[in-house]
Design a protein around this motif. Sequence first.
Motif, PDB file in Angstrom:
ATOM      1  N   THR A  73       0.826  -1.214   0.090  1.00 53.06           N
ATOM      2  CA  THR A  73      -0.005  -0.140  -0.021  1.00 53.06           C
ATOM      3  C   THR A  73       0.769   1.244  -0.053  1.00 53.06           C
ATOM      4  N   CYS A  74       2.059   1.424   0.974  1.00 51.99           N
ATOM      5  CA  CYS A  74       2.918   2.201   1.052  1.00 51.99           C
ATOM      6  C   CYS A  74       3.493   2.551  -0.464  1.00 51.99           C
ATOM      7  N   GLN A  75       4.115   1.591  -1.184  1.00 50.25           N
ATOM      8  CA  GLN A  75       4.545   1.539  -2.553  1.00 50.25           C
ATOM      9  C   GLN A  75       3.677   2.324  -3.408  1.00 50.25           C
ATOM     10  N   LYS A  76       2.333   1.852  -3.283  1.00 52.83           N
ATOM     11  CA  LYS A  76       1.670   2.208  -4.488  1.00 52.83           C
ATOM     12  C   LYS A  76       0.719   3.746  -4.138  1.00 52.83           C
ATOM     13  N   THR A  77       1.316   4.129  -2.937  1.00 54.35           N
ATOM     14  CA  THR A  77       0.501   5.616  -2.556  1.00 54.35           C
ATOM     15  C   THR A  77       1.326   6.505  -3.274  1.00 54.35           C
ATOM     16  N   PRO A  78       0.484   7.441  -4.301  1.00 53.11           N
ATOM     17  CA  PRO A  78       1.434   8.264  -5.058  1.00 53.11           C
ATOM     18  C   PRO A  78       1.985   9.474  -4.333  1.00 53.11           C
ATOM     19  N   LYS A  79       2.929  10.049  -5.101  1.00 52.90           N
ATOM     20  CA  LYS A  79       3.652  11.322  -4.472  1.00 52.90           C
ATOM     21  C   LYS A  79       2.648  12.298  -4.372  1.00 52.90           C
ATOM     22  N   VAL A  80       2.366  13.004  -3.099  1.00 51.17           N
ATOM     23  CA  VAL A  80       1.532  14.094  -2.757  1.00 51.17           C
ATOM     24  C   VAL A  80       2.236  15.598  -3.165  1.00 51.17           C
ATOM     25  N   VAL A  81       1.886  16.331  -3.835  1.00 49.27           N
ATOM     26  CA  VAL A  81       2.378  17.645  -3.905  1.00 49.27           C
ATOM     27  C   VAL A  81       1.659  19.023  -3.570  1.00 49.27           C
ATOM     28  N   ARG A  82       2.215  19.956  -2.749  1.00 49.50           N
ATOM     29  CA  ARG A  82       1.396  20.720  -2.096  1.00 49.50           C
ATOM     30  C   ARG A  82       1.355  22.127  -3.129  1.00 49.50           C
ATOM     31  N   ILE A 123     -15.035  -0.802  -2.920  1.00 50.24           N
ATOM     32  CA  ILE A 123     -14.580   0.737  -2.192  1.00 50.24           C
ATOM     33  C   ILE A 123     -12.842   0.415  -1.961  1.00 50.24           C
ATOM     34  N   GLN A 124     -12.235   1.458  -2.429  1.00 55.51           N
ATOM     35  CA  GLN A 124     -10.685   1.420  -2.488  1.00 55.51           C
ATOM     36  C   GLN A 124     -10.134   2.531  -1.852  1.00 55.51           C
ATOM     37  N   ARG A 125      -9.310   2.296  -0.734  1.00 50.80           N
ATOM     38  CA  ARG A 125      -9.024   3.469   0.066  1.00 50.80           C
ATOM     39  C   ARG A 125      -7.550   4.245  -0.881  1.00 50.80           C
ATOM     40  N   LEU A 126      -7.631   5.249  -0.757  1.00 51.53           N
ATOM     41  CA  LEU A 126      -6.453   6.007  -1.671  1.00 51.53           C
ATOM     42  C   LEU A 126      -5.361   6.965  -0.814  1.00 51.53           C
ATOM     43  N   THR A 127      -5.985   7.284   0.362  1.00 54.47           N
ATOM     44  CA  THR A 127      -4.752   8.201   1.093  1.00 54.47           C
ATOM     45  C   THR A 127      -4.585   7.576   2.355  1.00 54.47           C
ATOM     46  N   TYR A 128      -3.541   7.730   2.906  1.00 55.54           N
ATOM     47  CA  TYR A 128      -3.235   7.127   4.277  1.00 55.54           C
ATOM     48  C   TYR A 128      -2.414   8.376   5.145  1.00 55.54           C
ATOM     49  N   SER A 129      -2.987   9.218   5.710  1.00 54.57           N
ATOM     50  CA  SER A 129      -2.577  10.545   6.229  1.00 54.57           C
ATOM     51  C   SER A 129      -3.077  10.911   7.683  1.00 54.57           C
ATOM     52  N   GLU A 130      -2.226  11.199   8.622  1.00 54.63           N
ATOM     53  CA  GLU A 130      -2.700  11.523   9.815  1.00 54.63           C
ATOM     54  C   GLU A 130      -3.700  12.781  10.091  1.00 54.63           C
ATOM     55  N   GLY A 186      -8.517  12.588 -15.867  1.00 59.21           N
ATOM     56  CA  GLY A 186      -8.785  11.554 -14.960  1.00 59.21           C
ATOM     57  C   GLY A 186      -7.513  10.906 -14.523  1.00 59.21           C
ATOM     58  N   LYS A 187      -6.200  11.716 -14.582  1.00 59.22           N
ATOM     59  CA  LYS A 187      -4.913  11.259 -14.235  1.00 59.22           C
ATOM     60  C   LYS A 187      -4.356  11.992 -12.865  1.00 59.22           C
ATOM     61  N   LYS A 188      -5.105  12.977 -12.478  1.00 59.10           N
ATOM     62  CA  LYS A 188      -4.659  13.865 -11.481  1.00 59.10           C
ATOM     63  C   LYS A 188      -5.937  13.728 -10.344  1.00 59.10           C
ATOM     64  N   ILE A 189      -5.520  13.997  -9.052  1.00 55.27           N
ATOM     65  CA  ILE A 189      -6.638  14.230  -8.168  1.00 55.27           C
ATOM     66  C   ILE A 189      -5.920  15.487  -7.250  1.00 55.27           C
ATOM     67  N   VAL A 190      -7.032  16.204  -6.991  1.00 59.83           N
ATOM     68  CA  VAL A 190      -6.666  17.505  -6.328  1.00 59.83           C
ATOM     69  C   VAL A 190      -7.670  17.580  -5.024  1.00 59.83           C
ATOM     70  N   MET A 236      -2.012  14.763  -6.376  1.00 57.08           N
ATOM     71  CA  MET A 236      -1.427  13.392  -6.684  1.00 57.08           C
ATOM     72  C   MET A 236      -1.889  12.799  -7.846  1.00 57.08           C
ATOM     73  N   ASP A 237      -1.138  11.765  -8.301  1.00 59.59           N
ATOM     74  CA  ASP A 237      -1.656  11.133  -9.519  1.00 59.59           C
ATOM     75  C   ASP A 237      -2.545  10.183  -9.226  1.00 59.59           C
ATOM     76  N   PHE A 238      -3.170   9.610 -10.399  1.00 57.18           N
ATOM     77  CA  PHE A 238      -4.139   8.776 -10.121  1.00 57.18           C
ATOM     78  C   PHE A 238      -3.991   7.796 -11.249  1.00 57.18           C
ATOM     79  N   SER A 239      -3.801   6.419 -10.684  1.00 60.85           N
ATOM     80  CA  SER A 239      -3.810   5.348 -11.880  1.00 60.85           C
ATOM     81  C   SER A 239      -4.973   4.451 -11.690  1.00 60.85           C
TER      82      SER A 239
END
Length: 329
Positions: free
Chosen positions: A23-32, A287-294, A306-310, A325-328
């Motif tokens: 899951t961690c490896q598949k979590t896309p890079k998030v850009v602020r 249902i698929q979880r996409l983010t893992y953040s505190e 459909g390639k990006k999520i803001v 972040m990217d979306f695949s």
Amino acid sequence: MFISLRVLFLLLFLVSSCLFVYTCQKTPKVVRLTSIGDNGEAYFSPDGKRLIYQSKKRPEHYNSQIYIYDFETKREKRLNFNNGDDTCSYFSPDMKWIIYASTFDEIRESAKFKRYIPAERKKEEEKKQRGHKWEFLPYEIYSADINGKNIRRLTHSIGYDAEGTISPDGKKIIFTSDRDGDLELYTMNADGSNQKRLTFRKGYDGGAFYSPDGKKIVWRAFSPEGDTAQIMMADADGTNIVQLTNDKAINWCPFFHPDGKRIIYASNRDDPHNFELYLIDIESRHIQRLTYSEGADILPVFSPDGKKIVFTSNREGGRCHLYMMDFSP
């Protein structure tokens, strides 16, 4: 039997550990994307080159105002300069006009709304510590040119008219209003005419969006008690309502993927004290979880391709900012 259980527990531990790493490896890079103020509720322009959103608590203004972010220049431009709070902005399909909600007129028209003048609200909020309760400000919905000029007021009901979004053909606007005593969904023509109520259930119905083909709408419906919310879908005229989620969580801010087959939304289904982003397949209900953040990740939207999520998040602590972040598939 004792040895078998130990082996079983070990296998379960290894499997769960592998799943966690995967899951961690598949979590896309998030850009602020933003750095100043408190920012949120961003929507892509139809060509995917810009975002429109609201920002407040900046050095130059405390109240919420509308901004546009340009991906090419990585710069933002302020559109509104008024003494109200502006929110819920959205691009028209032809990118020639926008809509947004503002308190500017109602706080001037009625003495009972004096406490919503930004200066007064700032004093109140500075006094409050914990337990601040969300207030539905006296918004009206407006349209304007893409540069924020030629403002036209579209609604004229006392109270809350906001959360407006535009149909793909640019002919309709769907929005939320409490004009009949409960927060319900309404539609109107792009010029503000033919305002019509769509939902009639008790509880807060809001945050609606049209599907990419304009045939469906999706929104979140709170229970009458307000302790749970479910993702709902219906035909564009409000008929044939289908409930997509069914749990004891708060599921909200849904948005269609450009393929019209999936919906992204925020939920506290895995942690009642935090919101993450999820994707639901309309047909299978998987249902698929996409983010893992505190921090809370909310208000997600897809780019037109459909390639990006803001989305909006306070994952870095303190104020909310816009992230991408990217979306695949």
